[in-house]
Design an enzyme around this catalytic site. Structure first.
Site, short mmCIF file in Angstrom:
data_model
loop_
_atom_site.label_atom_id
_atom_site.label_comp_id
_atom_site.label_asym_id
_atom_site.label_seq_id
_atom_site.Cartn_x
_atom_site.Cartn_y
_atom_site.Cartn_z
CG ASN A 9 -4.85 -13.22 7.03
OD1 ASN A 9 -5.74 -13.81 6.42
ND2 ASN A 9 -5.10 -12.32 7.97
CD1 TRP A 10 -2.75 -14.99 0.99
CD2 TRP A 10 -3.86 -16.46 -0.27
NE1 TRP A 10 -1.82 -15.77 0.35
CE2 TRP A 10 -2.48 -16.69 -0.44
CE3 TRP A 10 -4.76 -17.28 -0.97
CZ2 TRP A 10 -1.96 -17.68 -1.26
CZ3 TRP A 10 -4.25 -18.27 -1.80
CH2 TRP A 10 -2.87 -18.47 -1.95
CE LYS A 11 -5.39 -8.84 6.38
NZ LYS A 11 -5.39 -7.62 7.12
CG HIS A 95 -6.72 -11.37 12.04
ND1 HIS A 95 -7.19 -10.11 11.77
CD2 HIS A 95 -5.52 -11.47 11.41
CE1 HIS A 95 -6.32 -9.48 11.00
NE2 HIS A 95 -5.29 -10.28 10.76
CD GLU A 97 -8.34 -7.68 9.20
OE1 GLU A 97 -8.61 -8.72 8.57
OE2 GLU A 97 -7.35 -6.97 8.93
CD GLU A 167 -1.45 -10.22 12.86
OE1 GLU A 167 -0.83 -10.19 11.80
OE2 GLU A 167 -2.66 -10.38 12.93
N GLY A 173 -2.49 -3.48 8.17
CA GLY A 173 -3.09 -2.89 6.97
C GLY A 173 -2.96 -1.37 6.90
CB SER A 212 2.54 -2.76 7.70
OG SER A 212 1.19 -2.30 7.71
N GLY A 233 -0.25 -9.92 5.67
CA GLY A 233 -1.52 -9.67 5.00
C GLY A 233 -1.26 -9.20 3.58
C1 PEP Z 1 -2.74 -9.47 8.94
O1 PEP Z 1 -3.78 -9.47 8.32
O2 PEP Z 1 -2.56 -10.32 9.81
C2 PEP Z 1 -1.72 -8.46 8.62
C3 PEP Z 1 -0.64 -8.42 9.34
O3 PEP Z 1 -1.99 -7.60 7.58
P1 PEP Z 1 -0.95 -6.57 6.90
O4 PEP Z 1 0.32 -7.32 6.64
O5 PEP Z 1 -1.63 -6.14 5.63
O6 PEP Z 1 -0.75 -5.45 7.86
#
Ligand code: PEP
Length: 262
Positions: A9-11, A95, A97, A167, A173, A212, A233
């Site tokens: 997931n490049w956000k 998600h 976010e 998640e 993050g 993470s 992410g």
């Molecule tokens: C995500 O954005 O779905 C995610 C898991 O981010 P990260 O790996 O940076 O925690």
């Protein structure tokens, strides 16, 4: 057998040149990974370019969001059929976010999930509890509510096309990661929840862990019986890190993974 899926997931990251370099880096290293599915989820504006760059590779393409309509006066939004037309295979739905920063509620997320199915896209339904909810013993209630609301709107059969990503919000993050045992406990619960309604869907649905996940912790998380891959992410923005996670998902690297046969 559930084929592992590693999704990046490049956000809201990347320029045209960064996207090109990242895709080329992943493509170069992904040749030996036929036993897993690899997916990248760039921003909307990079999807067409990414599709061209991915070309004949087996790496799949997905979007990070959609609007639950097919077309119309919805300024700034993107519909499922447009994503399918561009060659997207998957789309993220719900998600954390989006739930938090953009106030997406259960009804909107369920409508988006349904719209993804109707457009022929595979939704990756993201679920997870906040730190506060975990500390108050509400994890199971929250996850159940997030999944049940989608089942009620879209029907259980829609989950044959879907993936679920667990998640924990407190791990996204933040550098904090659920322990393999904490994650496995929730993954097993999700599988059981679906199995109670449809045994086959419960057995076959892929449940990813996100929060993470990185090269250093991927093997121990992916070794758990009900963890079928990762939604990555931060670590997906570096080709070498992402490829290390892909390597950790390879069945031959992971004896427990081999046992994930139903
Ligand atoms: C995500 O954005 O779905 C995610 C898991 O981010 P990260 O790996 O940076 O925690």
């Amino acid at each position: 057998m559930r084929k592992p899926l590693i999704a990046g997931n490049w956000k809201m990251h990347g320029s045209k040149s960064q996207v090109k370099a990242l895709i080329e880096g992943i493509k170069q290293g992904a040749d030996g990974f036929a036993e897993i599915d690899i997916l990248v989820l760039p921003t909307f504006v990079h999807l067409a370019e990414a599709k061209t760059l991915l070309d004949a590779s087996a790496i799949m393409l997905g979007a990070q969001n959609l609007y639950p309509g097919t077309q119309g006066a919805f300024t700034g939004e993107v519909a499922g059929p447009m994503l399918a037309d561009l060659g997207c295979d998957y789309v993220l739905i719900g998600h954390s976010e989006r739930r938090t920063l953009f106030h997406e509620d259960l009804a909107l997320i369920a409508a988006k999930f349904k719209a993804a199915i109707e457009a022929g896209l595979k939704p990756i339904l993201c679920v997870g509890e906040t730190r506060d909810q975990r500390e108050h013993g509400e994890t199971v209630r929250v996850i159940s509510e997030q999944i049940q609301s989608v089942i009620e709107a879209a029907g259980i059969e829609a989950f044959r096309q879907a993936v679920i990503a667990y998640e924990p919000v407190w791990a996204i993050g933040t550098g904090l990661t659920a322990t393999p045992e904490q994650a496995q406990e929730v993954h097993a619960y999700i599988r059981q929840l679906l199995s109670q309604i449809n045994v086959d869907i419960g057995k076959t649905i892929r449940i990813l862990y996100g929060g993470s996940m990185k090269a250093e912790n991927a093997s121990s998380l992916l070794a758990m019986a009900d963890i079928d891959g990762g939604l990555i992410g931060g670590a997906s923005l570096d080709a070498a890190s992402f490829l290390k996670i892909c390597a950790a998902a390879m069945p031959m690297d992971n004896s427990v993974q081999k046992a994930k046969v139903n």
